[in-house]
Design a protein around this motif. Structure first.
Motif, PDB file in Angstrom:
ATOM      1  N   GLU A  54      11.721  -0.448   5.189  1.00  0.00           N
ATOM      2  CA  GLU A  54      11.922  -1.904   4.554  1.00  0.00           C
ATOM      3  C   GLU A  54      11.310  -2.342   3.170  1.00  0.00           C
ATOM      4  OE1 GLU A  54       8.155  -1.809   7.424  1.00  0.00           O
ATOM      5  OE2 GLU A  54      10.265  -0.976   7.303  1.00  0.00           O
ATOM      6  N   GLN A  55      10.622  -1.039   2.735  1.00  0.00           N
ATOM      7  CA  GLN A  55       9.705  -1.771   1.531  1.00  0.00           C
ATOM      8  C   GLN A  55      10.870  -1.783   0.289  1.00  0.00           C
ATOM      9  OE1 GLN A  55       7.392   2.080   1.550  1.00  0.00           O
ATOM     10  NE2 GLN A  55       8.203   2.558  -0.673  1.00  0.00           N
ATOM     11  N   THR A  56      10.367  -2.820  -0.552  1.00  0.00           N
ATOM     12  CA  THR A  56      11.274  -2.772  -1.834  1.00  0.00           C
ATOM     13  C   THR A  56      10.621  -1.902  -3.022  1.00  0.00           C
ATOM     14  OG1 THR A  56      10.050  -4.680  -2.645  1.00  0.00           O
ATOM     15  CG2 THR A  56      11.779  -5.127  -0.994  1.00  0.00           C
TER      16      THR A  56
ATOM     17  N   HIS B 196      13.615   6.076  -1.318  1.00  0.00           N
ATOM     18  CA  HIS B 196      12.446   5.187  -1.954  1.00  0.00           C
ATOM     19  C   HIS B 196      11.695   6.146  -2.990  1.00  0.00           C
ATOM     20  CE1 HIS B 196      13.158   1.634   0.632  1.00  0.00           C
ATOM     21  NE2 HIS B 196      13.113   2.566   1.812  1.00  0.00           N
TER      22      HIS B 196
ATOM     23  N   LYS C  13       7.924   3.250   3.938  1.00  0.00           N
ATOM     24  CA  LYS C  13       8.677   2.518   4.924  1.00  0.00           C
ATOM     25  C   LYS C  13      10.013   1.964   4.878  1.00  0.00           C
ATOM     26  CE  LYS C  13       4.687   2.545   7.014  1.00  0.00           C
ATOM     27  NZ  LYS C  13       4.273   3.723   8.145  1.00  0.00           N
TER      28      LYS C  13
ATOM     29  N   GLU D 239       4.434  -5.391  -2.152  1.00  0.00           N
ATOM     30  CA  GLU D 239       5.397  -6.347  -1.705  1.00  0.00           C
ATOM     31  C   GLU D 239       5.308  -7.831  -2.356  1.00  0.00           C
ATOM     32  OE1 GLU D 239       8.242  -5.360  -0.494  1.00  0.00           O
ATOM     33  OE2 GLU D 239       7.535  -3.242  -0.980  1.00  0.00           O
TER      34      GLU D 239
END
Length: 276
Positions: free
Chosen positions: A134-136, A170, A132, A97
């Motif tokens: 929210e991970q990018t 993801h 997760k 991140e």
């Protein structure tokens, strides 16, 4: 523009990797998240990372690819090895991140005579525990050559893993040209057919990166030994078709050929000249 790079060492820092990439004509690169044969990771130097981010933006770099260490075996028969893989990937994804919106690639692992289905179940369990919402970072499963008890030798095995992961948005795939050729997918004589099969089983929308390698061994050898571009059994004509294929040409390509920086620079120049 051909988005192409190679594997660079993090030893001298993140910004230095960006500078080395520019020196050899690359506009992306791959790097190990930590010691490839161990588990130790260097402390993050935020000023170094920020310097790289600035360099990437100023030079219009394509997406970067981080590579998990080879010691990560998500489907080992040993419980502690599986837990080590879980801890390592969870830590890697947190660290990624600092370089948001990039890619993280890993080898699915070896089931060590437990059977493919058991191996897939362990891999799915790991991914469901570490990914997760929210991970990018997008996590990529790499296509494998099929040596020993490797999982990921077929598109079906990779597709089954993806289908069973909860946060599959993801997830993606990194296609390794040496691996798929050694595994029995004839990208030399039937590239369109291989891509159609990939699309039917996995979906080309999940293909996010390509490891561009020639192969030291013949078709369907299941050996996994990379060769320099144009010097192996895949050959420059087939590789030229791959980088120019309308379904592949806009992806980032990463060289993992047996080279030092000078050799990578020559290959990048060769491939840029072959890109139409």
């Amino acid at each position: 523009m051909l988005n192409i790079g190679c594997h660079l060492s993090t030893t001298k820092g993140f910004e230095n990797m960006g500078k080395e990439a520019l020196e050899i004509g690359a506009n992306t690169f791959q790097f190990f998240t930590r010691n490839p044969r161990g588990g130790k990771a260097k402390e993050i130097d935020e000023s170094d990372v920020n310097a790289l981010l600035k360099l990437l933006k100023e030079n219009c770099f394509a997406t970067l690819l981080a590579h998990a260490p080879y010691t990560l075996n998500a489907c080992s028969a040993d419980e502690r090895t599986r837990e080590f893989a879980r801890e390592m990937m969870a830590d890697d994804l947190e660290r990624m991140e600092y370089l948001p919106n990039n890619l993280y690639n890993f080898h699915p692992g070896s089931h060590v005579k437990q059977g493919v289905e058991v191996g897939i179940s362990y891999i799915v369990d790991l991914l469901n525990s570490v990914i997760k919402p929210e991970q990018t970072t997008k996590v990529l499963l790499e296509t494998m050559a099929g040596k020993g008890t490797e999982v990921g030798r077929t598109f079906e095995e990779i597709g089954e893993i993806i289908n069973r992961v909860e946060l599959k948005d993801h997830l993606g795939v990194c296609l390794d040209t040496c691996h798929v050729y050694d595994a029995g997918y004839d990208i030399v004589n039937n590239l369109d057919g291989v891509l159609d099969e990939f699309d039917r089983i996995i979906g080309l929308d999940r293909l996010c990166a390509i490891h561009l390698n020639d192969s030291k061994n013949p078709f369907e050898s299941h050996k996994d030994r990379h060769e320099k571009i144009g010097e192996g059994s895949i050959g420059i004509e087939a590789i030229t078709r791959i980088i120019n294929h309308p379904k592949l040409r806009n992806l980032p390509f990463f060289l993992e050929t047996p080279n030092e920086l000078e050799g990578y620079a020559k290959e990048i120049e060769l491939l840029r000249n072959a890109y139409k």
